[in-house]
Design a protein around this motif. Structure first.
Motif, PDB file in Angstrom:
ATOM      1  N   GLY A  77       0.986  -0.888  -0.366  1.00  0.00           N
ATOM      2  CA  GLY A  77       0.047  -0.115  -0.311  1.00  0.00           C
ATOM      3  C   GLY A  77       1.034   1.011  -0.061  1.00  0.00           C
ATOM      4  N   GLU A  78       0.543   2.307  -0.935  1.00  0.00           N
ATOM      5  CA  GLU A  78       1.179   3.644  -0.415  1.00  0.00           C
ATOM      6  C   GLU A  78       0.979   4.646   0.231  1.00  0.00           C
ATOM      7  OE1 GLU A  78       3.047   4.610  -3.321  1.00  0.00           O
ATOM      8  OE2 GLU A  78       2.842   2.987  -4.477  1.00  0.00           O
ATOM      9  N   ARG A  79       1.414   5.063   0.642  1.00  0.00           N
ATOM     10  CA  ARG A  79       1.325   6.423   1.661  1.00  0.00           C
ATOM     11  C   ARG A  79       0.686   7.113   1.190  1.00  0.00           C
ATOM     12  NH1 ARG A  79       1.217   4.577   7.110  1.00  0.00           N
ATOM     13  NH2 ARG A  79       1.964   2.493   7.474  1.00  0.00           N
ATOM     14  N   PRO A  80      -0.278   8.964   1.359  1.00  0.00           N
ATOM     15  CA  PRO A  80      -0.569   9.325   0.977  1.00  0.00           C
ATOM     16  C   PRO A  80       1.032  10.632   0.716  1.00  0.00           C
ATOM     17  CG  PRO A  80      -1.863   9.041   2.741  1.00  0.00           C
ATOM     18  CD  PRO A  80      -1.305   8.457   2.748  1.00  0.00           C
ATOM     19  N   PHE A  81       1.740  10.364   1.483  1.00  0.00           N
ATOM     20  CA  PHE A  81       2.583  11.615   1.944  1.00  0.00           C
ATOM     21  C   PHE A  81       4.253  11.596   0.844  1.00  0.00           C
ATOM     22  CE2 PHE A  81       4.614   8.704   4.932  1.00  0.00           C
ATOM     23  CZ  PHE A  81       6.128   8.918   4.038  1.00  0.00           C
ATOM     24  N   TRP A  82       4.096  10.486   0.254  1.00  0.00           N
ATOM     25  CA  TRP A  82       5.392  10.084  -0.861  1.00  0.00           C
ATOM     26  C   TRP A  82       3.901   9.707  -2.262  1.00  0.00           C
ATOM     27  CZ3 TRP A  82       5.501   5.661   2.688  1.00  0.00           C
ATOM     28  CH2 TRP A  82       4.805   3.988   1.980  1.00  0.00           C
ATOM     29  N   LEU A 165      -1.871  12.610   6.992  1.00  0.00           N
ATOM     30  CA  LEU A 165      -1.352  12.391   5.233  1.00  0.00           C
ATOM     31  C   LEU A 165      -0.594  10.740   5.481  1.00  0.00           C
ATOM     32  CD1 LEU A 165       0.024  14.823   3.769  1.00  0.00           C
ATOM     33  CD2 LEU A 165      -2.429  14.284   3.464  1.00  0.00           C
ATOM     34  N   ALA A 166      -1.078   9.779   6.905  1.00  0.00           N
ATOM     35  CA  ALA A 166      -0.422   8.376   6.624  1.00  0.00           C
ATOM     36  C   ALA A 166      -1.382   7.488   5.896  1.00  0.00           C
ATOM     37  CB  ALA A 166       0.111   8.922   8.222  1.00  0.00           C
ATOM     38  N   HIS A 167      -2.043   7.607   5.667  1.00  0.00           N
ATOM     39  CA  HIS A 167      -3.376   7.035   4.695  1.00  0.00           C
ATOM     40  C   HIS A 167      -4.273   7.058   4.133  1.00  0.00           C
ATOM     41  CE1 HIS A 167      -1.814   3.136   7.485  1.00  0.00           C
ATOM     42  NE2 HIS A 167      -1.453   3.805   8.441  1.00  0.00           N
ATOM     43  N   PHE A 168      -4.672   6.612   3.024  1.00  0.00           N
ATOM     44  CA  PHE A 168      -5.723   6.724   2.271  1.00  0.00           C
ATOM     45  C   PHE A 168      -6.744   6.563   3.289  1.00  0.00           C
ATOM     46  CE2 PHE A 168      -2.090   6.707  -0.052  1.00  0.00           C
ATOM     47  CZ  PHE A 168      -2.104   7.974  -1.234  1.00  0.00           C
ATOM     48  N   PRO A 169      -7.986   6.489   3.286  1.00  0.00           N
ATOM     49  CA  PRO A 169      -9.597   6.503   3.753  1.00  0.00           C
ATOM     50  C   PRO A 169      -9.915   4.945   3.483  1.00  0.00           C
ATOM     51  CG  PRO A 169      -9.974   7.981   2.291  1.00  0.00           C
ATOM     52  CD  PRO A 169      -8.520   8.043   1.915  1.00  0.00           C
ATOM     53  N   HIS A 170      -9.422   4.599   2.112  1.00  0.00           N
ATOM     54  CA  HIS A 170     -10.059   2.707   2.591  1.00  0.00           C
ATOM     55  C   HIS A 170      -8.863   2.153   3.020  1.00  0.00           C
ATOM     56  CE1 HIS A 170      -6.396   3.314  -0.600  1.00  0.00           C
ATOM     57  NE2 HIS A 170      -5.676   1.654  -0.323  1.00  0.00           N
ATOM     58  N   GLN A 171      -7.649   2.107   2.750  1.00  0.00           N
ATOM     59  CA  GLN A 171      -6.729   1.808   3.726  1.00  0.00           C
ATOM     60  C   GLN A 171      -7.620   1.711   5.467  1.00  0.00           C
ATOM     61  OE1 GLN A 171      -3.183   3.823   3.026  1.00  0.00           O
ATOM     62  NE2 GLN A 171      -2.400   2.534   1.315  1.00  0.00           N
ATOM     63  N   VAL A 172      -7.798   2.724   5.562  1.00  0.00           N
ATOM     64  CA  VAL A 172      -8.049   2.438   7.966  1.00  0.00           C
ATOM     65  C   VAL A 172      -9.596   2.429   7.333  1.00  0.00           C
ATOM     66  CG1 VAL A 172      -9.023   4.761   8.980  1.00  0.00           C
ATOM     67  CG2 VAL A 172      -7.665   5.062   7.680  1.00  0.00           C
ATOM     68  N   VAL A 173     -10.582   2.180   6.150  1.00  0.00           N
ATOM     69  CA  VAL A 173     -12.158   0.643   6.543  1.00  0.00           C
ATOM     70  C   VAL A 173     -11.344  -0.547   6.296  1.00  0.00           C
ATOM     71  CG1 VAL A 173     -13.744   0.493   5.106  1.00  0.00           C
ATOM     72  CG2 VAL A 173     -12.936   2.819   5.837  1.00  0.00           C
TER      73      VAL A 173
END
Length: 339
Positions: A77-82, A165-173
């Motif tokens: 999984g990617e992270r938003p900040f990068w 910016l540590a995670h995207f919403p779908h990663q949290v869900v």
């Protein structure tokens, strides 16, 4: 996934724009959802309220965080900040987002470890509390209140991870759903009273399983240090990159905690039997002790030494909570009562 990631960045941008005045609150919330909080805060609190619940919290925290590591290695999984910089989609118009001291985690992003571990360990707490309230009051409304708190807390922690910016919403869900399932399953199989060999075997199996997976992925030509390189490249400040957020840090924490749990139950089977006042005193002293254990500075080089000492640190945690502090409190309160 490009469209999903783009929408996630836009959501984070909107969230920061509307909630930047509550920056400190979001940072506190994200720290509350940190997996290490389950080991250092939630575990001692629940243990001195209910021994079974405390053991369950430590067990569920270790297993769910280990599985989170495995999922992250496999899902990339990617992270938003990068991703903002790597995607090349925002060259002409950069999103108006900011990084924070907790943003630059070095592991892959999917699923969210904060959401997954929090959902798993807090399910142990709220399900136990809900059952207790219903057995005492037979009130459905009162017994449902812990579950409402559970959902609210997961929502707050999820939003905090998106905000920084540590995670995207779908990663949290994904992390929340997976953690909930793990909490339900693992809470039914709490290793209370199991022999030391069981915990030693679990700890060794976790290490070997992670190392074998790591080696297999490398044989397939997959560089598992890719996320660390991207975190270092796109983090706003180099000092925000911390070794204790690296994947192998969570592995050593989980293995150390499980071995420590086995040792604690080996040294004192059944634990110390304390009245409520000595329990409260034990909780206060344990909290102070774990605060100082957590603050112990560890050398970051060589990395092998860091991971070894990190492992020992979390072996110590159950000894402090389950054996040392309640043992000393029992000794003094029992002697005082006897006098």
């Amino acid at each position: 996934m490009e469209a999903v990631h783009t929408q996630g960045i836009l959501f984070a941008e909107t969230l920061q724009e509307r909630a930047m005045s509550q920056e400190q609150l979001w940072l506190v919330v994200t720290h509350m959802g940190d997996p290490k909080a389950a080991f250092l805060l939630l575990f001692p609190f629940t243990y001195f309220v209910s021994r079974r619940a405390g053991v369950a919290v430590l067990w569920v925290a270790a297993v769910s965080e280990w599985l989170n590591l495995v999922f992250k290695w496999m899902l990339f999984g990617e992270r938003p900040f990068w991703w903002i910089g790597e995607s090349g989609l925002f060259v002409n118009k950069q999103p108006k987002v900011h990084q924070f001291s907790s943003t630059c985690e070095t592991g892959p992003g999917s699923p969210s470890g904060h959401a997954m571990v929090t959902a798993a360990v807090w399910w142990v707490v709220v399900s136990s509390l809900g059952s207790f309230l219903y057995s005492r009051t037979h009130s459905v409304v009162l017994s449902v209140s812990p579950y409402l708190f559970y959902v609210s807390m997961l929502l707050a922690i999820g939003l905090s991870r998106i905000f920084i910016l540590a995670h995207f919403p779908h990663q949290v869900v994904a992390g929340s759903i997976t953690g909930f399932i793990l909490g339900v399953v693992l809470n039914r199989r709490v290793p209370e009273g199991r022999p030391l060999l069981f915990f030693f075997g679990c700890s060794v199996a976790m290490v070997l399983g992670a190392l074998l997976l790591h080696a297999a992925l490398q044989q397939l030509g997959i560089d598992l240090s890719w996320s660390i390189a991207l975190a270092k490249k796109w983090c706003s400040r180099p000092e925000w990159i911390r070794l204790d957020t690296a994947p192998f840090s969570s592995l050593t924490r989980d293995c150390g905690a499980l071995l420590g749990l086995g040792l604690a139950q080996y040294w004192k089977p059944g634990g110390w039997s304390l009245p409520w006042a000595p329990r409260a005193l034990s909780l206060a002293i344990s909290a102070m002790g774990l605060y100082h254990v957590n603050r112990l500075p560890l050398p970051v080089q060589p990395q092998g030494l860091f991971y070894g000492l990190f492992f020992v640190k979390y072996v110590i945690v159950p000894q402090v909570v389950m054996v040392l502090v309640p043992g000393v409190v029992h000794l003094f309160t029992h002697r005082k009562k006897k006098d």
